[in-house]
Design a protein around this motif. Structure first.
Motif, PDB file in Angstrom:
ATOM      1  N   SER A   1       0.840  -1.186   0.000  1.00  0.00           N
ATOM      2  CA  SER A   1       0.000   0.000   0.000  1.00  0.00           C
ATOM      3  C   SER A   1       0.883   1.246   0.000  1.00  0.00           C
ATOM      4  O   SER A   1       1.946   1.259   0.617  1.00  0.00           O
ATOM      5  CB  SER A   1      -0.895  -0.015   1.244  1.00  0.00           C
ATOM      6  OG  SER A   1      -1.702   1.128   1.292  1.00  0.00           O
ATOM      7  N   MET A   2       0.449   2.282  -0.717  1.00  0.00           N
ATOM      8  CA  MET A   2       1.126   3.584  -0.749  1.00  0.00           C
ATOM      9  C   MET A   2       0.088   4.669  -0.518  1.00  0.00           C
ATOM     10  O   MET A   2      -1.025   4.565  -1.019  1.00  0.00           O
ATOM     11  CB  MET A   2       1.761   3.855  -2.117  1.00  0.00           C
ATOM     12  CG  MET A   2       2.844   2.942  -2.531  1.00  0.00           C
ATOM     13  SD  MET A   2       3.290   3.389  -4.227  1.00  0.00           S
ATOM     14  CE  MET A   2       4.995   3.031  -4.225  1.00  0.00           C
TER      15      MET A   2
ATOM     16  N   MET B   1      -2.490   4.032  -3.554  1.00  0.00           N
ATOM     17  CA  MET B   1      -2.405   2.810  -4.342  1.00  0.00           C
ATOM     18  C   MET B   1      -2.303   1.621  -3.399  1.00  0.00           C
ATOM     19  O   MET B   1      -1.701   1.728  -2.338  1.00  0.00           O
ATOM     20  CB  MET B   1      -1.177   2.841  -5.244  1.00  0.00           C
ATOM     21  CG  MET B   1      -1.201   3.945  -6.274  1.00  0.00           C
ATOM     22  SD  MET B   1       0.336   4.069  -7.181  1.00  0.00           S
ATOM     23  CE  MET B   1       1.278   5.140  -6.101  1.00  0.00           C
ATOM     24  N   SER B   2      -2.877   0.503  -3.814  1.00  0.00           N
ATOM     25  CA  SER B   2      -2.823  -0.698  -3.010  1.00  0.00           C
ATOM     26  C   SER B   2      -2.878  -1.911  -3.920  1.00  0.00           C
ATOM     27  O   SER B   2      -3.482  -1.864  -4.992  1.00  0.00           O
ATOM     28  CB  SER B   2      -4.001  -0.710  -2.028  1.00  0.00           C
ATOM     29  OG  SER B   2      -3.868  -1.758  -1.115  1.00  0.00           O
ATOM     30  N   SER B   3      -2.241  -3.004  -3.494  1.00  0.00           N
ATOM     31  CA  SER B   3      -2.225  -4.230  -4.284  1.00  0.00           C
ATOM     32  C   SER B   3      -2.440  -5.435  -3.381  1.00  0.00           C
ATOM     33  O   SER B   3      -1.982  -5.462  -2.243  1.00  0.00           O
ATOM     34  CB  SER B   3      -0.887  -4.367  -5.007  1.00  0.00           C
ATOM     35  OG  SER B   3      -0.830  -5.580  -5.721  1.00  0.00           O
TER      36      SER B   3
ATOM     37  N   SER C   1      -2.052  10.829   7.776  1.00  0.00           N
ATOM     38  CA  SER C   1      -2.119   9.654   8.652  1.00  0.00           C
ATOM     39  C   SER C   1      -2.005   8.400   7.793  1.00  0.00           C
ATOM     40  O   SER C   1      -2.728   8.241   6.814  1.00  0.00           O
ATOM     41  CB  SER C   1      -3.442   9.621   9.411  1.00  0.00           C
ATOM     42  OG  SER C   1      -3.516  10.700  10.304  1.00  0.00           O
ATOM     43  N   CYS C   2      -1.119   7.514   8.183  1.00  0.00           N
ATOM     44  CA  CYS C   2      -0.952   6.245   7.477  1.00  0.00           C
ATOM     45  C   CYS C   2      -2.042   5.286   7.939  1.00  0.00           C
ATOM     46  O   CYS C   2      -2.611   5.439   9.007  1.00  0.00           O
ATOM     47  CB  CYS C   2       0.420   5.650   7.772  1.00  0.00           C
ATOM     48  SG  CYS C   2       1.793   6.763   7.380  1.00  0.00           S
ATOM     49  N   SER C   3      -2.316   4.270   7.108  1.00  0.00           N
ATOM     50  CA  SER C   3      -3.350   3.303   7.470  1.00  0.00           C
ATOM     51  C   SER C   3      -2.943   1.906   7.030  1.00  0.00           C
ATOM     52  O   SER C   3      -2.016   1.728   6.240  1.00  0.00           O
ATOM     53  CB  SER C   3      -4.686   3.694   6.832  1.00  0.00           C
ATOM     54  OG  SER C   3      -4.562   3.730   5.427  1.00  0.00           O
ATOM     55  N   GLY C   4      -3.641   0.933   7.564  1.00  0.00           N
ATOM     56  CA  GLY C   4      -3.402  -0.455   7.179  1.00  0.00           C
ATOM     57  C   GLY C   4      -1.963  -0.891   7.383  1.00  0.00           C
ATOM     58  O   GLY C   4      -1.400  -0.717   8.459  1.00  0.00           O
TER      59      GLY C   4
ATOM     60  N   LEU D   1      -9.736   2.477  -0.341  1.00  0.00           N
ATOM     61  CA  LEU D   1      -8.540   3.099   0.213  1.00  0.00           C
ATOM     62  C   LEU D   1      -8.851   4.288   1.118  1.00  0.00           C
ATOM     63  O   LEU D   1      -8.068   4.616   1.991  1.00  0.00           O
ATOM     64  CB  LEU D   1      -7.615   3.541  -0.932  1.00  0.00           C
ATOM     65  CG  LEU D   1      -7.137   2.417  -1.850  1.00  0.00           C
ATOM     66  CD1 LEU D   1      -6.319   2.978  -2.997  1.00  0.00           C
ATOM     67  CD2 LEU D   1      -6.342   1.400  -1.083  1.00  0.00           C
ATOM     68  N   SER D   2      -9.982   4.930   0.895  1.00  0.00           N
ATOM     69  CA  SER D   2     -10.309   6.082   1.737  1.00  0.00           C
ATOM     70  C   SER D   2     -10.902   5.657   3.078  1.00  0.00           C
ATOM     71  O   SER D   2     -10.999   6.456   3.995  1.00  0.00           O
ATOM     72  CB  SER D   2     -11.275   7.010   1.003  1.00  0.00           C
ATOM     73  OG  SER D   2     -12.468   6.325   0.720  1.00  0.00           O
ATOM     74  N   SER D   3     -11.281   4.374   3.189  1.00  0.00           N
ATOM     75  CA  SER D   3     -11.896   3.933   4.442  1.00  0.00           C
ATOM     76  C   SER D   3     -10.926   3.135   5.325  1.00  0.00           C
ATOM     77  O   SER D   3     -11.340   2.607   6.346  1.00  0.00           O
ATOM     78  CB  SER D   3     -13.123   3.079   4.141  1.00  0.00           C
ATOM     79  OG  SER D   3     -12.729   1.872   3.527  1.00  0.00           O
ATOM     80  N   ASN D   4      -9.660   3.013   4.912  1.00  0.00           N
ATOM     81  CA  ASN D   4      -8.698   2.289   5.736  1.00  0.00           C
ATOM     82  C   ASN D   4      -8.549   2.971   7.093  1.00  0.00           C
ATOM     83  O   ASN D   4      -8.505   4.195   7.191  1.00  0.00           O
ATOM     84  CB  ASN D   4      -7.334   2.219   5.052  1.00  0.00           C
ATOM     85  CG  ASN D   4      -7.305   1.185   3.945  1.00  0.00           C
ATOM     86  OD1 ASN D   4      -8.227   0.410   3.788  1.00  0.00           O
ATOM     87  ND2 ASN D   4      -6.235   1.185   3.190  1.00  0.00           N
ATOM     88  N   VAL D   5      -8.470   2.176   8.118  1.00  0.00           N
ATOM     89  CA  VAL D   5      -8.366   2.691   9.478  1.00  0.00           C
ATOM     90  C   VAL D   5      -6.935   3.171   9.737  1.00  0.00           C
ATOM     91  O   VAL D   5      -5.978   2.441   9.488  1.00  0.00           O
ATOM     92  CB  VAL D   5      -8.751   1.580  10.487  1.00  0.00           C
ATOM     93  CG1 VAL D   5      -8.572   2.055  11.907  1.00  0.00           C
ATOM     94  CG2 VAL D   5     -10.167   1.107  10.231  1.00  0.00           C
ATOM     95  N   PRO D   6      -6.768   4.411  10.213  1.00  0.00           N
ATOM     96  CA  PRO D   6      -5.424   4.903  10.523  1.00  0.00           C
ATOM     97  C   PRO D   6      -4.735   3.993  11.539  1.00  0.00           C
ATOM     98  O   PRO D   6      -5.373   3.450  12.443  1.00  0.00           O
ATOM     99  CB  PRO D   6      -5.676   6.292  11.122  1.00  0.00           C
ATOM    100  CG  PRO D   6      -7.003   6.700  10.579  1.00  0.00           C
ATOM    101  CD  PRO D   6      -7.792   5.422  10.450  1.00  0.00           C
TER     102      PRO D   6
END
Length: 196
Positions: free
Chosen positions: A72-73, A80-82, A121-124, A98-103
């Protein structure tokens, strides 16, 4: 003895004949129904998602892959995520929104068109901060944000990106102003990860 040889040959025949099947498409986050039998040497199914803005533009790419990793970036406006898997049609679902990933508590600097003093804030799985620079003529492009460890491990394979560095502490990717848009540099990173 003949029975053992026959069973062995049947086993080889059935296992050699099975090829991995993956969904294959490029879509604006819609359903993907096209199936592909992967060519020899491609033993994984992958799904990669790119999002620009808050769901302004979202594209999903699904295909067979030789080798891939989950990553994930997050460059704030570009995410971006794979996701990779190795069973038939396992790439049916898109990676999570990607916008709903939990910080996850990590914070990194990111750049926009005017400065690199912004904080995201980074997430996942994004457990590293990144800073990458590249020369474009007489200008230097700077990209900063959050990435997964697997992205940091793979950066040696991206020849067009110079000075790619990852770090683990909060806001460890430093503050620096920038005058050029970072989207050009992101495109080279995106093309590498979407094709591998």
């Amino acid at each position: 003895m003949d029975l053992q040889i026959s069973v062995f040959l049947l086993f080889i025949l059935f296992t050699a004949g099975h090829s991995l099947k993956c969904y294959e498409c490029t879509s604006q986050m819609g359903s993907c129904v096209q199936q592909l039998t992967c060519p020899s040497g491609l033993s994984k199914c992958s799904t990669a998602v790119t999002q620009i803005g808050d769901i302004t533009s979202k594209v999903s790419v699904k295909n067979c892959a030789a080798a891939c990793q989950n990553w994930s970036m997050n460059f704030s406006v570009l995410k971006m995520s794979s996701f990779c898997c190795d069973t038939d049609l396992c790439n049916a679902k898109d990676v999570p929104d990607l916008s709903s990933n939990v910080p996850n508590g990590k914070k990194c600097f990111y750049c926009d068109e005017h400065s690199c003093l912004n904080i995201t804030s980074c997430s996942g799985t994004e457990d590293r901060c990144v800073k990458a620079t590249a020369a474009l003529g007489d200008q230097t492009l700077v990209v900063k944000g959050c990435v997964s460890k697997s992205v940091c491990d793979a950066t040696a394979l991206v020849p067009s990106v110079a000075n790619f560095s990852c770090c683990e502490g909060n806001l460890c990717n430093g503050a620096q102003s920038v005058t050029q848009s970072f989207l050009f540099l992101c495109c080279s990173l995106l093309s590498y990860f979407m094709m591998h």
